[in-house]
Design an enzyme around this catalytic site. Structure first.
Site, mmCIF file in Angstrom:
data_model
loop_
_atom_site.group_PDB
_atom_site.id
_atom_site.type_symbol
_atom_site.label_atom_id
_atom_site.label_comp_id
_atom_site.label_asym_id
_atom_site.label_seq_id
_atom_site.Cartn_x
_atom_site.Cartn_y
_atom_site.Cartn_z
ATOM 1 N N GLU B 67 0.806 -1.221 0.000
ATOM 2 C CA GLU B 67 0.000 0.000 0.000
ATOM 3 C C GLU B 67 0.841 1.274 0.000
ATOM 4 O O GLU B 67 0.511 2.254 -0.664
ATOM 5 C CB GLU B 67 -0.978 0.002 1.177
ATOM 6 C CG GLU B 67 -2.198 -0.888 0.983
ATOM 7 C CD GLU B 67 -1.904 -2.372 1.160
ATOM 8 O OE1 GLU B 67 -0.797 -2.701 1.663
ATOM 9 O OE2 GLU B 67 -2.753 -3.205 0.813
ATOM 10 N N PHE B 93 -6.540 -1.679 5.358
ATOM 11 C CA PHE B 93 -5.226 -1.844 4.711
ATOM 12 C C PHE B 93 -4.579 -0.509 4.356
ATOM 13 O O PHE B 93 -3.494 -0.467 3.772
ATOM 14 C CB PHE B 93 -5.352 -2.672 3.423
ATOM 15 C CG PHE B 93 -6.029 -4.000 3.574
ATOM 16 C CD1 PHE B 93 -6.220 -4.578 4.830
ATOM 17 C CD2 PHE B 93 -6.469 -4.713 2.465
ATOM 18 C CE1 PHE B 93 -6.850 -5.808 4.976
ATOM 19 C CE2 PHE B 93 -7.100 -5.941 2.597
ATOM 20 C CZ PHE B 93 -7.286 -6.486 3.852
ATOM 21 N N PRO B 96 -0.720 0.969 6.279
ATOM 22 C CA PRO B 96 0.668 0.934 5.773
ATOM 23 C C PRO B 96 0.994 2.109 4.835
ATOM 24 O O PRO B 96 2.158 2.440 4.653
ATOM 25 C CB PRO B 96 0.739 -0.403 5.025
ATOM 26 C CG PRO B 96 -0.311 -1.241 5.648
ATOM 27 C CD PRO B 96 -1.426 -0.290 6.015
ATOM 28 N N HIS B 136 -11.556 -5.143 7.862
ATOM 29 C CA HIS B 136 -12.325 -4.938 6.637
ATOM 30 C C HIS B 136 -13.546 -4.053 6.870
ATOM 31 O O HIS B 136 -14.448 -4.022 6.033
ATOM 32 C CB HIS B 136 -12.793 -6.284 6.066
ATOM 33 C CG HIS B 136 -11.697 -7.111 5.462
ATOM 34 N ND1 HIS B 136 -10.670 -7.621 6.210
ATOM 35 C CD2 HIS B 136 -11.460 -7.513 4.183
ATOM 36 C CE1 HIS B 136 -9.860 -8.322 5.420
ATOM 37 N NE2 HIS B 136 -10.314 -8.256 4.182
#
Lengths: 376, 332
Positions: B67, B93, B96, B136
């Site tokens: 990412e 996510f 990062p 998520h």
């Protein structure tokens, strides 16, 4: 001309150290990296090395005099920067850390522009596209990704420009540098990763960053890695030229590890005597990048006393210009903190700017009223 | 999927977003789509479906799974004159890439004194309600809205999703584009040949009312509309303002509404503590103090990690929790 990717330990120079000029100033040949130079070109390179060192020394003095908040000296790394910097075409792009003053010099950036952020009047106020020299990046390794993305754009444009991403041995531990290697390799991006291994990341030696020589990292990513004598300006020039050519002809990235030494502190804020021994410094003094080229020029009879005297005078002139330029550098208007936060504006920024201006002007009105009172 | 001008038809949010990307790619050869699985797969939510086939891998780029690398190289591409539209596969996510977003993307224009532009759009499917596993379902809007240099928006319906994405891609500023993934399959009317009704950073009155203003964005707008519908049965007229833009916030629109209704409840999925609601409540109090009949109340997630999906319904504001807050506000 695929360089070997083996040998050596993290902290050892040989055996794979590309060298064209010995520490004693003797010209040697390397089977993979040839370089043709004229005496005039050598004098010009020497001039760059001397002027960059003089500029750096002046900036260090200005910090000691309180004119700069901080300075990151390049002392000892002039050859790595001038050698690689001169290998670039004007249309090639450089993405520096915060110590690439010599590269900036080669790209034609006015040295005074570099001092704004260290004086605290901006965060790097030059136009990166004017000389293809990006802003200094302080977070370690971030710029290697910017360089890689830029290089991916070059490929999309169908151009044969190339990019150099500068970083240090400390940055090699950062995830961003590994991700940059991955992206560059996967997309065959025309980027040269130029690691100046100056042996120290503030107080941490290279052994705290890696267990294998840094240039060997490249093989795991699928591109060539070369270790060059970073104090040998001719070797740095030849290897970087080769690497840029490799990159711009669609053969993908190259990692160059310029094996060098930071002679001064990390920045003017730290004290290297707390973490390294004097003998190490003394041994590296014998490899000084400027002295070895001077010895070569003198031995060959390509530079005389008049040349060196004229260069001394030019150095002092540069130092004076830098000194005066820094001391007369205006502070920005406080309301400028609201400028350029966004390209298209932002309602909250506008509101806060207005609030600040009203608040600031209330002092002016109060002062005017007070002085009116005194007149009465 | 193209339709004649002037014709509205029903689109899911995924289709509306896909059409926005398609038109943006069509209109400007410098626009790029990049991210994990956005190419052949068409994205895990299919938002980029078919784009790889039609625009090729030079325009629709499958990236390594990194990412920070995705955002960092997008910055470099923007510096070279491209307009990258980056997809972060799931909200959790993005962390990062947080460094590249807040220390580089947000600041570079200012550091260059305005001489370079960073037209990067970062699309993030965000928030919960779809029974997903850990990382998520997160709502991280406050982190980004707190950072000067970023613009942050969150559409709540297919038409807004479409037009706001086209506007975000056309913007010369970096935009964090939060897509409410539980609304991806909701349908709405859209004519992509028309024109947007609002600027990217304008709020919208989604339902008019006179007794209290519900303020929401993204996935919670629908919950608030349902709450207003339910309250109407009891004779309570709730106004629902869809914020749409989280940075900048259209405070003028909020002020207009709350000065009329005298009461406000802010609803979002993110934890209440230091969330968007805290800022909105403080500003509304400053601007509408003498018009307020009750303190501005907040309904949101709890100060706990996003829970396992079997209990996420307890974490997420629903119709009942919104109405409970409405009752408390009306009781003052």
């Amino acid at each position: 001309m695929a360089p070997a990717a083996n040998g050596g330990t993290a902290d050892a120079g040989p055996p794979e150290l590309v060298q064209l000029l010995t520490p004693e100033g003797e010209r040697v040949e390397h089977p993979d990296y040839s370089l043709e130079t004229t005496p005039e070109e050598l004098r010009s390179i020497y001039r760059d090395l001397v002027l960059v060192r003089r500029f750096d020394a002046e900036a260090t003095s200005l910090q000691r005099q309180g004119e700069l908040g901080l300075w990151a000296s390049l002392l000892g790394q002039e050859a790595a920067q001038v050698g690689s910097g001169r290998a670039m075409r004007p249309t090639d792009y450089a993405f520096p850390t915060y110590r690439e003053h010599g590269v900036a010099w080669c790209k034609g950036v006015d040295p005074l522009n570099l001092l704004g952020m260290f004086r605290g009047v901006n965060h790097g106020g030059w136009d990166p596209d004017e000389k293809n020299f990006h802003l200094y990046t302080i977070v370690i390794g971030s710029q290697t990704l910017h360089a890689t993305g830029y290089a991916m754009g070059i490929t999309k444009d169908g151009s044969d420009d190339a990019v150099i991403a500068y970083f240090g041995d400390g940055a090699s531990s950062q995830g961003d540098v590994s991700e940059a290697f991955t992206f560059a390799s996967v997309y065959q991006a025309p980027v040269v990763f130029f690691c100046q291994n100056n042996q120290w990341a503030i107080s941490e030696p290279t052994e705290k960053q890696t267990r294998v020589p840094l240039y060997r990292r490249a093989s795991g990513f699928g591109f060539p890695g070369v270790r060059v004598d970073g104090n040998d300006v001719l070797a740095c020039l030849a290897v970087t030229r080769w690497a840029l050519d490799h990159a711009r002809t669609g053969q993908g990235p190259v990692l160059i590890e310029a094996f060098t030494y930071r002679m001064g502190a990390h920045t003017t804020s730290d004290d290297p005597t707390r973490y390294r021994i004097a003998e190490e410094l003394e041994s590296w003094k014998l490899k000084d990048p400027i002295e070895r080229l001077k010895a070569y020029l003198v031995r060959e009879g390509w530079a005389d006393g008049a040349f060196f005297d004229a260069l001394d005078a030019e150095s002092e002139q540069l130092a004076r210009r830098v000194r005066e330029g820094v001391r007369t550098m205006p502070d920005p208007d406080p309301s400028s903190i609201f400028d350029h936060v966004y390209a298209e504006g932002h309602a909250l920024v506008d509101e806060e700017r207005e609030g600040y201006l009203a608040y600031a002007s209330s002092f002016a009105s109060a002062a005017a009223e007070t002085s009116d009172g005194e007149d009465d | 999927m193209a339709v004649e001008s002037g014709q509205k038809k029903s689109w899911t949010m995924v289709q509306a977003l896909n059409e926005a990307l398609r038109r943006s790619l069509d209109e400007n050869p410098k626009t790029l789509v990049m991210g994990e699985d956005v190419g052949r797969l068409g994205g895990v939510f299919r938002v980029t479906d078919g784009l790889h086939k039609d625009f090729g891998e030079e325009r629709v780029i499958d990236t390594p799974l990194a990412e920070s690398g995705i955002v960092g190289t997008a910055i470099g591409l923007a510096l070279r004159g491209y307009r990258p539209v980056v997809e972060i596969q799931f909200d959790g996510f993005v962390y990062p890439a947080f460094d590249q977003i807040v220390t580089q993307l947000a600041k570079m224009h200012a550091r260059a004194l305005g001489q370079i532009k960073l037209p990067v759009t970062i699309r993030i499917p965000f928030a919960g309600g779809i029974g997903a596993v850990e990382h998520h379902s997160e709502s991280h809007e406050a982190y980004f809205a707190h950072t000067a240099g970023l613009k942050v928006v969150a559409p709540s319906n297919p038409a807004d999703a479409h037009w706001m994405l086209r506007q975000a891609i056309a913007s010369d500023d970096p935009v964090i584009f939060l897509e409410p993934k539980r609304r991806y399959w909701d349908k709405g009317q859209l004519d992509p040949n028309g024109a947007p009704e609002l600027g990217l950073h304008q709020a919208r009155v989604a339902r008019s009312g006179s007794d209290l203003t519900l303020i929401a964005y993204g996935p919670m707008v629908k919950v608030c509309l349902e709450a207003a519908e339910a309250a109407a049965e009891d004779g309570l007229k709730l106004e629902v303002v869809d914020l749409r833009s989280l940075s900048p916030v259209d405070f003028d629109a909020l002020e207009r509404s709350v000065k009329r209704t005298g009461r406000a409840v802010v609803v979002h999925e993110a934890p209440v503590f230091l969330g968007m609601g805290a800022e909105l409540a403080a500003r509304i109090t400053e601007r509408c103090f003498y018009s307020l009949e009750a303190p501005v109340l907040r309904v949101g997630g709890y100060f706990a990690p996003y829970p396992p999906s079997r209990v996420e319904d307890a974490f997420l504001p629903d119709l009942d929790r919104v109405l409970d807050a409405v009752d408390r506000a009306m009781a003052f």
